[in-house]
Design a protein around this motif. Structure first.
Motif, short mmCIF file in Angstrom:
data_model
loop_
_atom_site.label_atom_id
_atom_site.label_comp_id
_atom_site.label_asym_id
_atom_site.label_seq_id
_atom_site.Cartn_x
_atom_site.Cartn_y
_atom_site.Cartn_z
N GLN A 74 0.93 -1.30 0.08
CA GLN A 74 -0.07 0.03 0.07
C GLN A 74 0.93 1.17 -0.01
N ILE A 75 2.17 1.29 0.81
CA ILE A 75 3.06 2.51 0.77
C ILE A 75 3.37 2.56 -0.76
N ALA A 76 3.83 1.48 -1.40
CA ALA A 76 4.31 1.54 -2.63
C ALA A 76 3.36 2.20 -3.61
N GLU A 77 2.13 1.68 -3.48
CA GLU A 77 0.97 2.37 -4.40
C GLU A 77 0.91 3.90 -4.13
N VAL A 78 0.96 4.41 -2.85
CA VAL A 78 0.88 5.97 -2.35
C VAL A 78 2.16 6.63 -2.95
N LEU A 79 3.13 5.92 -2.74
CA LEU A 79 4.43 6.73 -3.56
C LEU A 79 4.29 6.76 -4.78
N ASP A 80 3.46 6.09 -5.56
CA ASP A 80 3.54 5.99 -6.88
C ASP A 80 2.67 7.05 -7.27
N HIS A 81 1.44 7.30 -6.72
CA HIS A 81 0.55 8.39 -6.69
C HIS A 81 1.22 9.74 -6.48
N ILE A 82 2.05 9.78 -5.29
CA ILE A 82 2.87 11.23 -5.02
C ILE A 82 3.52 11.49 -5.85
N ALA A 83 4.41 10.52 -6.56
CA ALA A 83 5.63 10.80 -7.45
C ALA A 83 5.29 11.63 -8.54
N ARG A 84 3.99 11.69 -8.88
CA ARG A 84 3.32 12.22 -10.18
C ARG A 84 3.49 13.69 -9.98
N PHE A 85 3.60 14.19 -8.85
CA PHE A 85 3.85 15.61 -8.45
C PHE A 85 5.30 16.04 -8.80
N LYS A 86 6.24 15.00 -8.93
CA LYS A 86 7.72 15.16 -9.04
C LYS A 86 8.46 16.39 -8.27
N PRO A 87 8.14 16.08 -7.01
CA PRO A 87 8.83 17.13 -5.76
C PRO A 87 10.35 17.42 -6.26
N THR A 88 10.67 18.42 -6.10
CA THR A 88 12.03 18.99 -6.21
C THR A 88 12.54 19.19 -4.86
N LYS A 89 11.88 19.19 -3.68
CA LYS A 89 12.41 19.28 -2.48
C LYS A 89 11.21 18.48 -1.65
N ILE A 90 11.68 17.97 -0.43
CA ILE A 90 10.71 17.16 0.45
C ILE A 90 10.88 17.69 1.83
N ALA A 91 9.84 18.27 2.33
CA ALA A 91 9.90 18.84 3.73
C ALA A 91 9.20 18.05 4.65
N VAL A 92 9.53 17.80 5.77
CA VAL A 92 9.05 16.58 6.69
C VAL A 92 8.72 17.20 8.09
N GLU A 93 7.95 16.54 8.81
CA GLU A 93 7.51 16.96 10.20
C GLU A 93 8.64 16.40 11.26
N ALA A 94 9.80 17.24 11.25
CA ALA A 94 10.97 16.88 12.11
C ALA A 94 11.29 18.29 12.50
N ALA A 95 12.05 18.46 13.73
CA ALA A 95 12.75 19.74 14.09
C ALA A 95 13.79 20.00 13.17
N PRO A 96 14.03 21.36 12.84
CA PRO A 96 15.08 21.81 11.90
C PRO A 96 16.53 21.77 12.42
N ASN A 97 16.61 21.52 13.84
CA ASN A 97 18.11 21.14 14.23
C ASN A 97 18.47 19.80 14.11
N ALA A 98 17.56 18.94 13.47
CA ALA A 98 17.77 17.38 13.41
C ALA A 98 18.02 17.30 12.05
#
Length: 265
Positions: A74-98
């Motif tokens: 299911q994760i692989a399927e979701v990633l295939d859908h998201i990949a259509r957006f072709k992101p150039t940067k990926i931001a995540v929920e984590a502290a910037p100092n990490a």
């Protein structure tokens, strides 16, 4: 009960449309984009490793095993859908100092040398969505943009003492909505457990789900008194302040108008 709040206003004669239309067109022209806007895809997720840090803690019997073969598919399927957006940067929920640490383990992941640890678990969304998607596009780094709200960082007395002061405030609406949202949290866990990942992520990102999430905080704005409106202050200084800080961190990632990003939360 129905309450009307009256706002006073002055009524002035309106100029004719013939006079105002050219001015309004000039105003519109000031804010018209001459070139493409940066594109951002926001993906709301749940904590894959189990909700144990937010308002709701998922009971052990309803925690989803994201490393099982079916969930990995299911994760692989979701990633295939998201990949259509072709992101150039990926931001995540984590502290910037990490960032330095996250980038170091991400590099190890790309070499096949990282299987998760206490800070970045193999079954959490940073690893399963962030790392996998970034690797698919050959990104060399990820961008942590999480933030703590102002009141937690600078005013612990306000959040601890004032909220405790009104913690037992009697009001039938508090009891009613606490009961409703407790049931809602349990049903969310049940839905998550019985849905595919794609189905549940669609549910989380629906407008109605967003409205219910904000509603959970809006209920707390009634807490306090007219002289000490701790609920209203808490809503602004916790919920909105944190989200605006995250938004400001995301804005600073924009380096060009042709830029696109995925922000996974």
């Amino acid at each position: 009960m129905r309450v009307i709040y009256l706002l006073g206003a002055f009524l002035w004669p309106f100029a004719s449309l013939a006079q105002t239309n050219p001015i309004r067109k000039q105003i519109d022209a000031l804010f018209r984009q001459a070139s493409a806007k940066p594109q951002v895809l926001l993906l709301g997720t749940f904590h894959f490793a189990g909700e144990q840090v937010d308002v709701n803690t998922t009971s052990a019997d309803l925690r989803v095993n994201m490393l099982s073969p079916s969930r990995q598919a299911q994760i692989a399927e979701v990633l295939d859908h998201i990949a259509r957006f072709k992101p150039t940067k990926i931001a995540v929920e984590a502290a910037p100092n990490a960032k330095k640490y996250i980038d170091s383990v991400y590099r190890a992941y790309r070499k096949g040398h990282f299987q998760g640890d206490k800070r970045v678990r193999m079954d959490d969304e940073l690893y399963q969505i962030g790392f996998k998607l970034a690797d698919r596009f050959g990104h060399s780094e990820l961008f942590p943009i999480d933030a703590q709200p102002f009141r937690i960082r600078f005013s612990p007395a306000d959040s601890l003492i004032m909220f405790t002061k009104y913690d037992q405030q009697t009001d039938t609406s508090f009891a009613y909505w606490d009961k409703q949202y407790s049931a809602y949290s349990r049903l969310q866990d049940l839905l998550k457990y019985n849905s595919t990942l794609g189905e549940y992520l669609r549910f989380l990102n629906e407008e109605a789900t967003h409205a219910r999430s904000i509603g959970r905080w809006l209920v707390t704005t009634k807490r306090g008194t007219n002289r000490e409106p701790i609920g209203a202050d808490g809503f602004i200084s916790r919920y909105y302040n944190r989200n605006l800080r995250i938004y400001s961190n995301l804005q600073r990632l924009v380096t060009s108008l042709g830029w696109s990003s995925l922000a996974a939360h």
